[in-house]
Design a protein around this motif. Structure first.
Motif, PDB file in Angstrom:
ATOM      1  N   PHE A   1      42.989  44.479  40.732  1.00 38.15           N
ATOM      2  CA  PHE A   1      41.624  43.958  40.858  1.00 38.15           C
ATOM      3  C   PHE A   1      41.642  42.487  41.256  1.00 38.15           C
ATOM      4  CE2 PHE A   1      39.742  47.567  38.479  1.00 38.15           C
ATOM      5  CZ  PHE A   1      38.684  47.817  39.346  1.00 38.15           C
ATOM      6  N   PHE A   2      42.528  41.693  40.564  1.00 39.77           N
ATOM      7  CA  PHE A   2      42.617  40.261  40.875  1.00 39.77           C
ATOM      8  C   PHE A   2      43.002  40.055  42.329  1.00 39.77           C
ATOM      9  CE2 PHE A   2      44.105  39.565  36.239  1.00 39.77           C
ATOM     10  CZ  PHE A   2      42.805  39.680  35.794  1.00 39.77           C
ATOM     11  N   VAL A   3      44.000  40.821  42.753  1.00 40.72           N
ATOM     12  CA  VAL A   3      44.479  40.695  44.123  1.00 40.72           C
ATOM     13  C   VAL A   3      43.361  40.981  45.115  1.00 40.72           C
ATOM     14  CG1 VAL A   3      46.023  41.697  45.847  1.00 40.72           C
ATOM     15  CG2 VAL A   3      46.898  41.154  43.574  1.00 40.72           C
ATOM     16  N   ASP A   4      42.580  42.027  44.837  1.00 40.34           N
ATOM     17  CA  ASP A   4      41.458  42.360  45.724  1.00 40.34           C
ATOM     18  C   ASP A   4      40.443  41.231  45.785  1.00 40.34           C
ATOM     19  OD1 ASP A   4      42.389  44.789  46.565  1.00 40.34           O
ATOM     20  OD2 ASP A   4      41.465  45.902  44.930  1.00 40.34           O
ATOM     21  N   TYR A   5      40.136  40.655  44.619  1.00 40.01           N
ATOM     22  CA  TYR A   5      39.184  39.528  44.593  1.00 40.01           C
ATOM     23  C   TYR A   5      39.703  38.356  45.430  1.00 40.01           C
ATOM     24  CZ  TYR A   5      36.555  41.705  40.751  1.00 40.01           C
ATOM     25  OH  TYR A   5      35.795  42.547  39.993  1.00 40.01           O
ATOM     26  N   LEU A   6      41.003  38.041  45.249  1.00 39.69           N
ATOM     27  CA  LEU A   6      41.576  36.909  45.979  1.00 39.69           C
ATOM     28  C   LEU A   6      41.646  37.177  47.473  1.00 39.69           C
ATOM     29  CD1 LEU A   6      44.461  35.983  43.512  1.00 39.69           C
ATOM     30  CD2 LEU A   6      42.421  34.628  43.966  1.00 39.69           C
ATOM     31  N   ASP A   7      42.014  38.403  47.834  1.00 37.59           N
ATOM     32  CA  ASP A   7      42.095  38.748  49.256  1.00 37.59           C
ATOM     33  C   ASP A   7      40.741  38.693  49.928  1.00 37.59           C
ATOM     34  OD1 ASP A   7      44.793  39.073  49.393  1.00 37.59           O
ATOM     35  OD2 ASP A   7      44.763  41.211  48.973  1.00 37.59           O
ATOM     36  N   ASN A   8      39.689  39.018  49.167  1.00 31.16           N
ATOM     37  CA  ASN A   8      38.341  39.027  49.730  1.00 31.16           C
ATOM     38  C   ASN A   8      37.644  37.674  49.627  1.00 31.16           C
ATOM     39  OD1 ASN A   8      38.470  41.762  50.450  1.00 31.16           O
ATOM     40  ND2 ASN A   8      37.942  42.396  48.373  1.00 31.16           N
TER      41      ASN A   8
ATOM     42  N   THR B   1      39.670  27.086  44.984  1.00 26.67           N
ATOM     43  CA  THR B   1      38.337  26.536  44.721  1.00 26.67           C
ATOM     44  C   THR B   1      38.385  25.017  44.597  1.00 26.67           C
ATOM     45  OG1 THR B   1      38.656  27.005  42.351  1.00 26.67           O
ATOM     46  CG2 THR B   1      37.397  28.621  43.644  1.00 26.67           C
ATOM     47  N   GLY B   2      39.525  24.427  44.956  1.00 25.58           N
ATOM     48  CA  GLY B   2      39.627  22.972  44.997  1.00 25.58           C
ATOM     49  C   GLY B   2      40.093  22.319  43.710  1.00 25.58           C
ATOM     50  N   LYS B   3      40.458  23.131  42.708  1.00 22.23           N
ATOM     51  CA  LYS B   3      40.909  22.567  41.427  1.00 22.23           C
ATOM     52  C   LYS B   3      42.438  22.532  41.405  1.00 22.23           C
ATOM     53  CE  LYS B   3      36.739  24.226  39.102  1.00 22.23           C
ATOM     54  NZ  LYS B   3      36.169  25.105  38.058  1.00 22.23           N
ATOM     55  N   GLN B   4      42.990  21.679  42.252  1.00 24.87           N
ATOM     56  CA  GLN B   4      44.435  21.669  42.447  1.00 24.87           C
ATOM     57  C   GLN B   4      45.198  21.251  41.189  1.00 24.87           C
ATOM     58  OE1 GLN B   4      42.272  20.322  44.550  1.00 24.87           O
ATOM     59  NE2 GLN B   4      42.674  21.041  46.622  1.00 24.87           N
ATOM     60  N   ASP B   5      44.692  20.263  40.466  1.00 26.52           N
ATOM     61  CA  ASP B   5      45.419  19.775  39.289  1.00 26.52           C
ATOM     62  C   ASP B   5      45.506  20.850  38.208  1.00 26.52           C
ATOM     63  OD1 ASP B   5      45.760  17.377  40.531  1.00 26.52           O
ATOM     64  OD2 ASP B   5      44.059  16.400  39.550  1.00 26.52           O
ATOM     65  N   GLU B   6      44.377  21.545  37.962  1.00 31.48           N
ATOM     66  CA  GLU B   6      44.386  22.622  36.965  1.00 31.48           C
ATOM     67  C   GLU B   6      45.332  23.736  37.392  1.00 31.48           C
ATOM     68  OE1 GLU B   6      40.543  24.015  35.504  1.00 31.48           O
ATOM     69  OE2 GLU B   6      39.632  22.218  36.357  1.00 31.48           O
ATOM     70  N   ALA B   7      45.295  24.061  38.663  1.00 25.24           N
ATOM     71  CA  ALA B   7      46.147  25.131  39.177  1.00 25.24           C
ATOM     72  C   ALA B   7      47.621  24.778  38.998  1.00 25.24           C
ATOM     73  CB  ALA B   7      45.839  25.388  40.647  1.00 25.24           C
TER      74      ALA B   7
ATOM     75  N   ILE C   1      53.515  32.247  46.493  1.00 21.68           N
ATOM     76  CA  ILE C   1      52.299  32.110  47.301  1.00 21.68           C
ATOM     77  C   ILE C   1      51.559  30.831  46.930  1.00 21.68           C
ATOM     78  CG2 ILE C   1      50.006  33.106  47.702  1.00 21.68           C
ATOM     79  CD1 ILE C   1      51.347  35.873  47.400  1.00 21.68           C
ATOM     80  N   LEU C   2      51.428  30.562  45.645  1.00 26.05           N
ATOM     81  CA  LEU C   2      50.706  29.377  45.183  1.00 26.05           C
ATOM     82  C   LEU C   2      51.387  28.101  45.670  1.00 26.05           C
ATOM     83  CD1 LEU C   2      48.512  28.047  43.465  1.00 26.05           C
ATOM     84  CD2 LEU C   2      50.059  28.202  41.509  1.00 26.05           C
ATOM     85  N   TYR C   3      52.694  28.013  45.510  1.00 28.75           N
ATOM     86  CA  TYR C   3      53.413  26.811  45.923  1.00 28.75           C
ATOM     87  C   TYR C   3      53.309  26.587  47.422  1.00 28.75           C
ATOM     88  CZ  TYR C   3      55.491  26.448  41.249  1.00 28.75           C
ATOM     89  OH  TYR C   3      55.683  26.311  39.911  1.00 28.75           O
ATOM     90  N   ARG C   4      53.279  27.678  48.190  1.00 26.05           N
ATOM     91  CA  ARG C   4      53.114  27.522  49.640  1.00 26.05           C
ATOM     92  C   ARG C   4      51.746  26.970  49.969  1.00 26.05           C
ATOM     93  NH1 ARG C   4      55.491  33.003  52.310  1.00 26.05           N
ATOM     94  NH2 ARG C   4      57.503  33.004  51.285  1.00 26.05           N
TER      95      ARG C   4
ATOM     96  N   LYS D   1      48.215  34.562  34.783  1.00 28.72           N
ATOM     97  CA  LYS D   1      48.060  33.110  34.788  1.00 28.72           C
ATOM     98  C   LYS D   1      48.222  32.538  36.195  1.00 28.72           C
ATOM     99  CE  LYS D   1      49.403  31.599  30.148  1.00 28.72           C
ATOM    100  NZ  LYS D   1      50.361  30.781  29.369  1.00 28.72           N
ATOM    101  N   VAL D   2      49.228  33.059  36.893  1.00 26.93           N
ATOM    102  CA  VAL D   2      49.483  32.526  38.232  1.00 26.93           C
ATOM    103  C   VAL D   2      48.368  32.918  39.196  1.00 26.93           C
ATOM    104  CG1 VAL D   2      51.124  32.378  40.125  1.00 26.93           C
ATOM    105  CG2 VAL D   2      51.961  32.660  37.804  1.00 26.93           C
ATOM    106  N   LEU D   3      47.885  34.174  39.068  1.00 20.07           N
ATOM    107  CA  LEU D   3      46.786  34.587  39.938  1.00 20.07           C
ATOM    108  C   LEU D   3      45.535  33.745  39.664  1.00 20.07           C
ATOM    109  CD1 LEU D   3      47.270  38.455  39.858  1.00 20.07           C
ATOM    110  CD2 LEU D   3      47.637  36.943  41.793  1.00 20.07           C
ATOM    111  N   LYS D   4      45.345  33.405  38.411  1.00 18.11           N
ATOM    112  CA  LYS D   4      44.238  32.501  38.084  1.00 18.11           C
ATOM    113  C   LYS D   4      44.465  31.140  38.753  1.00 18.11           C
ATOM    114  CE  LYS D   4      41.926  30.030  34.329  1.00 18.11           C
ATOM    115  NZ  LYS D   4      41.888  29.739  32.880  1.00 18.11           N
ATOM    116  N   ALA D   5      45.705  30.669  38.715  1.00 16.61           N
ATOM    117  CA  ALA D   5      46.027  29.387  39.338  1.00 16.61           C
ATOM    118  C   ALA D   5      45.752  29.412  40.844  1.00 16.61           C
ATOM    119  CB  ALA D   5      47.501  29.029  39.086  1.00 16.61           C
ATOM    120  N   ILE D   6      46.030  30.570  41.468  1.00 23.07           N
ATOM    121  CA  ILE D   6      45.737  30.703  42.904  1.00 23.07           C
ATOM    122  C   ILE D   6      44.239  30.575  43.135  1.00 23.07           C
ATOM    123  CG2 ILE D   6      45.771  32.290  44.872  1.00 23.07           C
ATOM    124  CD1 ILE D   6      48.422  33.372  43.787  1.00 23.07           C
ATOM    125  N   GLY D   7      43.458  31.224  42.268  1.00 22.84           N
ATOM    126  CA  GLY D   7      42.005  31.119  42.381  1.00 22.84           C
ATOM    127  C   GLY D   7      41.533  29.686  42.207  1.00 22.84           C
ATOM    128  N   LEU D   8      42.121  28.976  41.242  1.00 17.45           N
ATOM    129  CA  LEU D   8      41.754  27.571  41.019  1.00 17.45           C
ATOM    130  C   LEU D   8      42.120  26.700  42.229  1.00 17.45           C
ATOM    131  CD1 LEU D   8      42.981  27.238  37.321  1.00 17.45           C
ATOM    132  CD2 LEU D   8      40.602  27.101  38.079  1.00 17.45           C
TER     133      LEU D   8
END
Length: 873
Positions: A8-15, A49-55, A78-81, A39-46
């Motif tokens: 589900f998370f992946v689908d949300y992020l892909d869309n 959305t421009g919240k780089q420090d939190e991510a 993916i996040l680090y890239r 946690k990491v998928l949440k970090a990708i979402g952050l």
């Protein structure tokens, strides 16, 4: 269960539904705090959305635990890239490999992570470690390729040829002797199937796949699917021998049994043979092989060129075939112009009878004629003609209506409109060219050179963005191409990709656009929507840092993009190219130093402490003024270089490189005024350091500087006077220099305001301190130091001058709007009615461009006037 939620998370992020992904992650983490992947998928979402420090904080929590589950590792990758932190991926997989030392997958990911950051020595070690775990040929040759990359990147060429390349050669020879290269062919079918599967996944790339789905990588995957069938180890062996300059050995490999496997590209074996023949000076073999290849493919231009090159080499050395033996290893050799003429004519006859004639033989005939004329004719006489810009515009505008896709018409129109100072039609013309990828570097200069110069600030921002987007994506994407090349054994392509990336990172155009874009942003934003300090911080500018690779600058401009049928002495020469590069480099240095000097102003304003040098040093302000003064000396040097260059009065060909803005910078008076402003900064700092009581001489110097600056600015304004477009009795004339002078004036006024703002931060506390002393002593009159009166007169003069310029711009607007082009009677009676129509069309585009330009200049200048009114020292 977890896997279901993660999908589900992946689908949300892909869309692109990042907020929903974060919400779902939070719900799951409340119940399962240690679910690393969530946690990491949440970090990708952050991150998205421009919240780089939190991510980053969240990601580091997971990374610190050194996870070994595939989902967490892939998500962190993916996040680090996306954060542009590829070095963190290496640490991730270093830890994973330590915990799971026999994992082929994790060792492979570690190798690719090293490849992304160019850690070639570690790549070599990782490749051999992987080969020991899983003895597959690709892993062994990854290590070999990493040795080659160490040789390429080594600064010591001797070390490269005595250590890295010989070691790589021995490693390949070991595999050849053990016949392991031959054995690899048995698994080719399985390898190809795996590559085909990868290609299919690239088509539908999303966050589930760590590979990137760019067109370039898809093409690469398609290329290497056939490359593995030809055993890339042979390509690698050839590369090593070529770099060691063992040309005969390389030729023996290509012509031998191993060379039979070179089927990765069409005529790959023949091309490599040809290259070695040229290196070894075997011109008979070059000629015979190119002739044979042209019989198979008479439209292949590269072989025509080699055929002609080898032919004339043989003619010049009076080569003749042996009496009894074969002409060459490749068969019959042509060694006379008569043979060449007959050969080309035969190709033409053959193609004229085919269903779909090719153009190669016809062009080859023209090329042969050109070469024969060049060898037999004396130099042509000089002819420089007055350029008939208006007639060219009329003809090209008419031509474009009949041939709307003709790129040459568009390029010529771009050039002529820019010469006349009309940038607006250029934007549409350049856009219609649909420039792709590398063209943003090779022909982008045609757009960016003139964008800001003629006052179209919005269009200038847009054109800079187009170029910068390409350069930034190149930095990110090229590493992925390198990864794919390693994965699929396309070793020959790896140095090409790295050289391509380095060439673009060192691009002169890239440095120019980046510098001009930052200056433009400051011009449009600083002290209007944000303070100068905020604008500089947002760009991460620092006066101490110079990130332009001056010693490695590459001129990637295509200066021959415009077709030229002029005599040779009127075409662009190598000397023209060299001089243009010199001019552009000097101008870039002036602009870069100007930008860095501006970026140093806010730092000088921070924590200014009169009469307290020790405190100033603690705050870093003292070191900042040293930086500013050093930059000012460098600017003086660059300016002097520019003056010496312009003294040569160089005239490039009409279709040659466009001159830089440097001449306008000097002629408008902008150079003298801007330099004086930065020297004023140094004087103000000295006044602050010495204090008002002990600075009579400094105050006098500042007062004289302020008077001189007003005079210089007035002189600049005088050079902005006059009409942009004159129409008198059917004739018309443009004055684009007036527009460019106005642009330089606005830029100078902006620097004036930033220097005034700095002066204000220094002088206002001094004035307040004097007023407090006055109240304590209860004196009715306290003599104010002369520097305050000088600044008040200066600000008053600035306000009056800027108001006068705005009035002048309003007058230009009225004059341009009053021109009735539809009623214009063109003097030339020889022009047909249709031709007159296109002349009016071109004139109308120029008129509109001028109108919109002065409107943008006027609006910006009004904002600057508002800032001047708020300045009260």
């Amino acid at each position: 269960m977890y896997g279901f939620f993660l999908l589900f998370f992946v689908d949300y992020l892909d869309n692109g539904n990042n907020k929903m992904a974060i919400q779902q992650a939070d719900k799951l983490l409340k119940k399962h705090k240690d679910l690393h992947c969530a946690k990491v998928l949440k970090a990708i979402g952050l991150q998205r959305t421009g919240k780089q420090d939190e991510a980053f904080t969240l990601a580091q929590e997971v990374a610190a635990l050194e996870p070994t589950d595939d989902n967490s590792l892939q998500a962190l990758t993916i996040l680090y890239r996306e954060m542009h932190r590829p070095e963190l991926v290496t640490k991730l997989y270093e830890a994973a490999v330590k915990k799971v030392p026999n994992s082929e997958e994790y060792h492979s990911h570690l190798f690719m992570a090293y490849a992304r950051v160019g850690e070639y020595k570690k790549m070599q070690q990782a490749g051999m470690a992987l080969y020991k775990i899983v003895p597959k040929n690709p892993y062994y040759f990854w290590s070999v390729m990493s040795l080659i990359m160490q040789s390429i990147s080594a600064q010591d060429e001797k070390l490269s040829k005595t250590m890295f390349l010989p070691l790589a050669e021995r490693m390949v020879e070991k595999m050849v002797k053990e016949d392991k290269i031959e054995a690899e062919a048995e698994t080719d079918q399985a390898v190809q199937q795996g590559i085909i599967s990868t290609m299919n996944s690239l088509k539908n790339w999303n966050i589930r796949d760590l590979n990137t789905g760019h067109d370039g990588e898809f093409c690469l995957a398609r290329h290497v699917s056939s490359n593995y069938a030809g055993v890339p180890e042979v390509e690698l062996y050839y590369m090593i021998l070529e770099r060691l300059e063992k040309y005969q050995e390389a030729l023996d490999v290509v012509r031998g049994k191993l060379g039979e496997k070179l089927t990765s590209e069409l005529q790959s074996r023949e091309n490599k043979c040809m290259e070695m023949y040229k290196k070894l000076g075997k011109w008979p073999e070059c000629n015979a092989l190119s002739r044979k290849l042209l019989l198979k493919n008479p439209d292949d231009w590269q072989f025509y060129m080699i055929y002609f090159d080898s032919l004339f080499q043989l003619i010049d050395t009076a080569w003749s075939p042996p009496a009894e033996e074969e002409h060459s290893l490749e068969g019959e050799v042509h060694h006379s112009t008569e043979q060449a003429v007959v050969f080309i004519e035969q190709r033409i006859i053959q193609e004229s009878n085919s269903i779909r004639p090719l153009r190669g033989p016809y062009l080859a005939q023209l090329e042969l004629i050109r070469r024969l004329q060049h060898r037999g004719c004396s130099e042509e006489h000089k002819l420089g003609e007055e350029p008939a810009a208006w007639q060219c515009l009329m003809l090209l505008e008419e031509g474009l209506t009949h041939s709307p896709s003709n790129a040459q018409f568009k390029l010529l129109l771009i050039r002529i409109y820019c010469i006349l100072g009309a940038f607006e039609p250029v934007v549409e013309l350049y856009s219609s060219l649909d420039a792709k990828h590398i063209q943003h570097d090779t022909i982008g200069y045609l757009l960016t050179r003139y964008a800001a110069a003629f006052g179209h600030y919005a269009a200038a921002s847009q054109s800079c963005n187009f170029a910068l987007r390409f350069f930034h994506s190149n930095q990110k994407d090229t590493s992925e191409y390198i990864i794919q090349a390693y994965k699929y054994g396309a070793f020959e392509k790896i140095p090409e990709f790295i050289a391509f990336r380095n060439r673009l990172n060192s691009s002169l155009h890239f440095a120019q656009v980046r510098t001009e874009r930052m200056l433009l942003d400051l011009l449009l934003e600083a002290n209007i929507s944000a303070s100068l300090d905020e604008s500089i911080k947002s760009m991460s500018l620092s006066p101490e840092e110079d990130d332009i690779p001056w010693n490695d600058l590459q001129d990637n401009r295509d200066l021959t993009v415009l077709f030229n049928w002029d005599p040779k002495d009127r075409c662009i020469s190598e000397e023209d190219k060299r001089l243009s590069l010199e001019e552009e480099t000097i101008w870039l240095r002036i602009r870069s130093l100007t930008l860095r000097l501006i970026s140093g102003l806010p730092a000088l304003s921070h924590n200014a402490q009169p009469k307290n040098s020790e405190k100033n040093t603690e705050n870093g302000v003292s070191s900042k003024i040293h930086t500013v003064r050093a930059l000012l000396q460098q600017l003086d040097t660059a300016v002097n270089s520019g003056k010496r260059f312009l003294e040569q009065k160089i005239q490039y060909p009409v279709l040659g490189p466009p001159p830089s803005r440097m001449a306008g910078y000097f002629n408008s008076g902008s150079c003298q005024c801007q330099t004086s402003l930065f020297y004023l900064v140094s004087d103000i700092y000295e006044l602050d350091t010495n204090g008002l009581d002990d600075s009579t001489a400094i105050q006098e110097r500042i007062g004289n500087s302020l008077k001189s600056l007003l005079e210089q600015l007035t002189d600049q304004f005088n050079k902005c006077k006059g009409d942009l477009l004159e129409v008198r009795e059917g004739s018309f004339k443009t004055h684009p220099n007036i527009l460019e002078n106005l642009v330089f004036f606005v830029e100078t006024i902006s620097i004036v305001l930033w220097v005034c703002s700095y002066s204000d931060t220094i002088l206002r506390p001094c004035r307040s301190s004097l007023q407090k002393k006055k109240k304590k002593k209860k004196e009715s009159i306290v003599a104010m130091p002369p520097v305050f009166a000088s600044f008040q007169d200066y600000l008053s003069g600035l306000q009056t001058l800027t108001s006068n310029v705005i009035d002048h711009i309003k007058g230009l607007e009225i004059t341009l709007a009053a021109l009735k082009l539809e009623e214009l009677s063109i003097e030339d009676n020889l022009l047909l009615q249709e031709e007159k129509k296109f002349t009016k069309t071109a004139l109308g585009k120029i008129q509109n461009s001028y109108q919109h330009a002065i409107q943008e200049i006027g609006e910006l200048l009004k904002k600057r006037l508002d800032t001047i009114k708020n300045l009260k020292v």
